[in-house]
Scaffold this motif. Structure first.
Motif, PDB file in Angstrom:
ATOM      1  N   ALA A   1       9.888 -30.181  50.011  1.00 25.79           N
ATOM      2  CA  ALA A   1       8.486 -30.594  50.059  1.00 25.79           C
ATOM      3  C   ALA A   1       8.284 -32.019  49.565  1.00 25.79           C
ATOM      4  CB  ALA A   1       7.636 -29.625  49.235  1.00 25.79           C
ATOM      5  N   VAL A   2       9.064 -32.441  48.579  1.00 20.74           N
ATOM      6  CA  VAL A   2       8.863 -33.768  48.000  1.00 20.74           C
ATOM      7  C   VAL A   2       9.401 -34.884  48.881  1.00 20.74           C
ATOM      8  CG1 VAL A   2       8.863 -32.896  45.649  1.00 20.74           C
ATOM      9  CG2 VAL A   2      11.003 -33.593  46.684  1.00 20.74           C
ATOM     10  N   ASN A   3      10.072 -34.546  49.972  1.00 18.91           N
ATOM     11  CA  ASN A   3      10.545 -35.575  50.902  1.00 18.91           C
ATOM     12  C   ASN A   3       9.558 -35.838  52.030  1.00 18.91           C
ATOM     13  OD1 ASN A   3      13.523 -34.121  50.122  1.00 18.91           O
ATOM     14  ND2 ASN A   3      13.419 -36.349  50.062  1.00 18.91           N
ATOM     15  N   ALA A   4       8.352 -35.294  51.907  1.00 22.39           N
ATOM     16  CA  ALA A   4       7.351 -35.496  52.956  1.00 22.39           C
ATOM     17  C   ALA A   4       7.015 -36.966  53.130  1.00 22.39           C
ATOM     18  CB  ALA A   4       6.086 -34.696  52.634  1.00 22.39           C
ATOM     19  N   LEU A   5       6.918 -37.705  52.029  1.00 20.44           N
ATOM     20  CA  LEU A   5       6.564 -39.119  52.110  1.00 20.44           C
ATOM     21  C   LEU A   5       7.694 -39.942  52.724  1.00 20.44           C
ATOM     22  CD1 LEU A   5       4.023 -40.706  51.324  1.00 20.44           C
ATOM     23  CD2 LEU A   5       5.139 -41.325  49.198  1.00 20.44           C
ATOM     24  N   THR A   6       8.906 -39.437  52.677  1.00 17.04           N
ATOM     25  CA  THR A   6      10.050 -40.141  53.272  1.00 17.04           C
ATOM     26  C   THR A   6       9.896 -40.254  54.783  1.00 17.04           C
ATOM     27  OG1 THR A   6      11.428 -39.236  51.504  1.00 17.04           O
ATOM     28  CG2 THR A   6      12.567 -40.186  53.390  1.00 17.04           C
ATOM     29  N   THR A   7       9.213 -39.282  55.395  1.00 15.66           N
ATOM     30  CA  THR A   7       9.035 -39.324  56.852  1.00 15.66           C
ATOM     31  C   THR A   7       8.163 -40.494  57.291  1.00 15.66           C
ATOM     32  OG1 THR A   7       7.102 -37.862  56.747  1.00 15.66           O
ATOM     33  CG2 THR A   7       9.257 -36.818  56.967  1.00 15.66           C
TER      34      THR A   7
END
Length: 548
Positions: free
Chosen positions: A85-91
């Motif tokens: 979930a915390v890699n959402a901003l990576t997209t």
């Protein structure tokens, strides 16, 4: 230096190093599979860690916790689906790079930024460890109660727009903790003469149900998605050089991660968005953010990987977890009679530093592994969801049954699994339940211990009556922080409602004005049509479109 050497001696065991290697690589694999996440993996592994030495069991869990976000960046960049979930901003910036044919550059940059964030946070905390060791003894029963209460409030208010639901679920978690024998006089509470409730509701059973089983149900009821992978071209070492060209963004993002990680209930999301906003506002090319900006990718990945080490501070110093993953780790401490808190910093400081050194070594192992194994690692993204769901289901029930060899625990876990599945489908967070169970127990024990010397409310902050020289400063500061957080939250709720009312009023009047404008425009066009037609016998009639 003696402290460092004794900590290295704790780590320099073959079983600890093997656990660290297995945890770090396993965490990368778990993070790279969309839909699983570290919470599921840690929940499944918890029963197995109870039979290990404390340092070995915690090293495995730390490995998964600290490395999962490395792996989560892989599907986020390659297929626009965050692994955790915390890699959402990576997209936001990773996937646009992939569409431009720069997938390997984006992965290299994400690995490098994650590595910097992890190392930065560990170094900061090792340097501040002596200060924490001096502050920790100042926390008594009353201070720990207030700190736990502050952590619970922060967890609730962090769910903006869902604070009331989060508060209700946290209270439900506190209630679950009261079932069974109470911790002081061992009287039965809420057992209703049922023997299977006398032992209480086991935290691990609830964790496995809410996180592992609910995720298994979610994957089994969904459809398998066909994933199209992009070919990787170029070297993975170029990210380290590119990161060196943005030291300001990396340094500030790492600082945000450390600060937000030490505050219970805040975590990676707040650190990420603060870092990303700062990077965008101070960038020379803010228009590139969201379209493949290297600064945006650095800010997101540095911040979220700086949080895990910092999140261990409230857990180790006060015994207060700030999120579900650290709450699970707390159970490992309790099983082995290692009580986190001020005494741990005073008596076992080498154990604390050994955990931080394990996190330091973890980041090095993960970076080396990813730089040479990414081409093979990306294949795990193609694993079908339903196969994952079936595997998680089986492993979860095996883990639950192995706790106490009880089918009752399996039924309780299944009930919580269904409940967690419903919460997941409704986009309602389940984390407040776990933190309510953990923090509720801490609050009860510490409040009952502190109330022995409290006769009135001011006595909560003063040792003795009328003696102003014995004010407990930590208690006063924590109480002021609690009041401040509540006031800020209620002010934010009031402003949100005010903006919502204004938006509704504007929309209503805008639609009315727009309708009046259309009506007038129609009449105008019809009149012009009657005026401009010449040489034909037309009679303008607004109610008729025919000719006479």
């Amino acid at each position: 230096m003696d402290l460092i050497f004794s900590s290295i001696e704790i780590l320099a065991r073959w079983d600890v190093l093997l656990a660290l290697l297995a945890g770090s690589i396993g965490g990368v694999l778990i993070g790279a599979i969309p839909g699983v996440g570290p919470a599921v993996a840690i929940a499944i592994l918890l029963p197995a860690t109870f039979s290990m030495d404390p340092i070995v069991g915690l090293t495995v869990l730390l490995g998964i916790y600290g490395s999962s976000m490395y792996g989560g960046s892989i599907p986020a960049i390659l297929i626009n689906t965050p692994g955790t979930a915390v890699n959402a901003l990576t997209t936001y910036d990773g996937y646009p790079m992939t569409t431009r044919g720069e997938a390997r550059r984006a992965l290299s940059l994400a690995y490098s930024a994650s590595f910097f964030g992890g190392i930065f946070s560990v170094v900061c905390l090792i340097l501040f460890a002596p200060i924490l060791a001096k502050i920790a003894p100042m926390f008594g029963s009353r201070e720990i109660f207030l700190a736990a209460l502050l952590g619970l409030i922060l967890v609730v208010v962090a769910h903006r727009g869902q604070a009331l639901i989060a508060a209700a679920l946290a209270c439900f978690g506190i209630f679950l903790n009261t079932v069974g024998l109470e911790p002081v006089k061992y009287t039965k509470r809420f057992t209703f003469d049922q023997s299977w409730l006398s032992g209480g509701v086991n935290l691990i059973v609830v964790v496995l149900g809410l996180f592992a089983l609910s995720q298994a149900f979610y994957l089994l009821t969904g459809e398998d998605e066909k994933v199209r992978m992009t070919k990787l071209r170029g070297g993975l070492f170029q990210g380290l050089r590119e990161l060196a060209r943005h030291p300001r963004v990396a340094g500030v993002s790492g600082t945000f991660g450390v600060l937000m990680g030490m505050i219970p209930g805040v975590g990676e999301f707040t650190a990420q968005f603060l870092s990303y906003t700062y990077a965008q506002k101070t960038s020379k090319r803010p228009q590139d953010f969201g379209h493949g900006s290297s600064e945006g990718l650095i800010a997101a990945e540095t911040a979220n990987n700086a949080v895990p080490a910092a999140a261990m501070v409230p857990l180790l110093a006060l015994g207060i977890p700030g999120e579900a993953l650290t709450a699970m780790m707390l159970s490992v401490f309790y099983v082995h009679n290692v009580v986190p808190g001020p005494q741990l910093f005073q008596n076992d400081m080498d154990f604390v530093v050994a955990l931080y050194l394990a996190l330091l070594l973890l980041n090095i192992l993960v970076l080396v592994f990813l730089l040479f194994a990414t081409n093979q690692l990306i294949k795990v993204v193609k694993i079908p969801n339903r196969f994952l769901g079936a595997a998680i289901l089986v492993l979860s029930f095996v883990g639950v049954y192995s706790l106490r060899n009880s089918f009752t625990d399996c039924l309780i876990a299944a009930c919580f699994g269904i409940f967690g599945f419903v919460l997941k489908r409704l986009s309602i967070p389940a984390v407040p339940i776990i933190l309510g169970m953990v923090l509720g127990g801490i609050m009860e024990v510490k409040l009952r211990a502190g109330m022995a010397r409290v006769k009135s409310f001011p006595d909560f902050f003063i040792d003795g009556r009328g003696d102003t020289n014995s004010i407990r400063p930590i208690a006063v500061i924590l109480f002021i922080m609690i009041i401040g957080v509540l006031l800020i939250h209620f002010r934010r709720v009031w402003l949100d409602r005010k903006e919502l009312k204004e938006a509704k009023w504007s929309t209503k009047h805008a639609s009315t004005n727009f309708g009046m404008h259309l009506s007038r425009r129609k009449d105008y066009l019809l009149r012009e049509r009657g005026r401009k037609v010449r040489g034909k016998h037309l009679t303008y009639n607004p109610r008729s479109t025919g000719k006479r």
